[in-house]
Scaffold this active site. Structure first.
Site, short mmCIF file in Angstrom:
data_model
loop_
_atom_site.label_atom_id
_atom_site.label_comp_id
_atom_site.label_asym_id
_atom_site.label_seq_id
_atom_site.Cartn_x
_atom_site.Cartn_y
_atom_site.Cartn_z
N CYS A 168 0.84 -1.21 0.00
CA CYS A 168 0.00 0.00 0.00
C CYS A 168 0.86 1.25 0.00
CB CYS A 168 -0.94 -0.02 1.20
SG CYS A 168 -2.02 1.42 1.25
N CYS A 171 -0.60 4.13 2.00
CA CYS A 171 -0.42 3.99 3.46
C CYS A 171 1.01 4.30 3.87
CB CYS A 171 -0.73 2.57 3.94
SG CYS A 171 -2.12 1.75 3.21
N ASP A 172 1.96 3.73 3.14
CA ASP A 172 3.33 3.68 3.65
C ASP A 172 4.34 4.54 2.88
OD1 ASP A 172 2.44 1.83 5.49
OD2 ASP A 172 2.92 0.11 4.23
#
Ligand code: NAP
Length: 349
Positions: A168, A171-172
């Site tokens: 992701c 997300c990261d």
């Protein structure tokens, strides 16, 4: 006793549904998943995919700051000790999930730490059976079992999950470990195009590794990648191994030219898999209509109804497109409202 609403799943969709259902006095029962080795290995443990991520910077209402005091006051000690790196000031996926779970419990949600293995949707009340053998009947069900990211399946990839291996970018991608470093993205669909393009904001270079000589992605997204000077496409290439170090996590990726068999090590601080997701629908045993990738299909526009009346779906199990915590929580809320109104129409209060 027949439950008014059973919620299966414990990501943002499940907890948002529980909070709304509990506040509507439906006393929801949540099956949050079992703490089994199998669930651990396939990324389907309680608290969902968010519990597998690190910082969460895009969930509205949680600006970066020292959350320690708030967390201590909001969570009971057993949840606090389960939340990793308590001294880190940022909001993390696990913390957010523990907060949602606690919020749902505060309004009277009952939680069972178990998997639902079987459902019978052929007649009402619906019947559910858990891994531990618990048998439940329910007037309505909200399915919020999410999806799991597909990974390549390499042992070295498993070893460095949360230490440079991710599925992701949104997300990261912004994490310090990726800043101004080369990164690898694997895949040839729209997700891979999107992730590679997004990661160029942080990375020095992005290697886009694809097993074939053409992308599956839409033309416009593929062209954006091909035009981006920070992305190097590695065609007909596979990942043989993720190279890492106990302290630093991922330090490189061993690539293999699938035509010649020649391998090449590229330095990289991260590898992002964008090779699709699999919705967690096995337990349904084909009783609900799904699309060709197995995602539950909504049968009414802007509603969370499924092909079986009284069964509603929320979150990634019915969404192959947005897949964000906030959109999952949104559809969780919708599913609870839909269930409440449907139960009311059936005379179940
Ligand atoms: P996808 O379209 O199924 O693409 C998966 C990619 O991963 C394919 O290129 C596939 O290669 C590759 N792949 C699969 N298994 C692999 C393996 N074991 N090893 C190496 N490569 C592997 O999945 P997606 O990109 O996640 O997209 C899912 C859906 O969401 C699509 O309908 C997409 O259009 C949509 N989506 C849309 C947007 C957008 O419009 N903004 C963004 C993201 C996703 P092959 O091509 O060789 O099969």
């Amino acid at each position: 006793m027949t439950e008014r609403v059973v919620i299966i799943g414990s990501g943002p969709a499940g907890w948002a549904a529980a909070i709304y259902a509990a506040r509507a006095n439906l006393e929801p029962l949540v099956f949050e998943g079992a703490l089994t080795q199998e669930n651990y290995q396939q990324g389907t443990m309680p608290l969902g995919q968010l519990n597998l991520t690190t910082e969460v910077e895009n969930y509205p209402g949680f600006p970066h700051g020292d959350l320690k005091g708030y967390l201590s006051s909001a969570l009971p000690p057993e949840s606090l000790s389960a939340v990793p790196e308590f001294d880190d000031p940022a909001l993390t996926g696990p913390r957010l999930m523990h907060l949602m779970r606690q919020q749902a419990k505060n309004f009277g949600t009952r939680v069972i730490t178990d998997d639902i293995l079987e459902v019978d949707l052929s007649s009402r009340p619906f019947k559910l059976k858990s891994l531990d053998g618990i048998q439940t009947e329910a007037h309505s069900i909200i399915i919020a079992t999410g999806a799991r990211a597909n990974y390549l399946g390499l042992p070295s990839e498993d070893k460095y999950k949360n230490a440079g291996v991710s599925a992701c970018a949104v997300c990261d991608g912004g994490l310090p470990r990726f800043k101004s470093k080369p990164l690898v993205v694997v895949g040839g669909g729209d997700s891979a195009m999107e992730e590679a393009t997004y990661l160029t904001k942080f990375a020095s270079t992005v290697y886009l590794v694809h097993r074939r000589g053409e992308f599956r992605a839409s033309k416009i997204m593929a062209q954006r990648v091909l035009d981006n000077p920070k992305i190097t496409v590695k065609w007909f290439t596979g990942v043989e191994e993720v190279l890492g170090d106990e302290k630093l996590g991922v330090i490189g990726v061993r690539l293999k030219d699938l035509k010649s068999g020649v391998t090449e090590d590229v330095a990289a601080s991260g590898m992002f898999c964008a090779i699709g997701h699999t919705p967690n629908t096995n337990f349904l045993n084909g009783q609900l209509q799904t699309d060709d990738k197995g995602y539950i299909v909504y049968t009414k526009a802007f509603r969370t109804d499924t092909s079986v009346e009284g069964v509603f779906a929320a979150g990634d199990v019915a969404d192959s497109y947005y897949r964000q915590a906030i959109t999952s929580a949104g559809t969780g809320c919708m599913a609870a409202l839909d269930a409440e109104r449907w139960l009311g129409a059936q005379g179940v209060h």
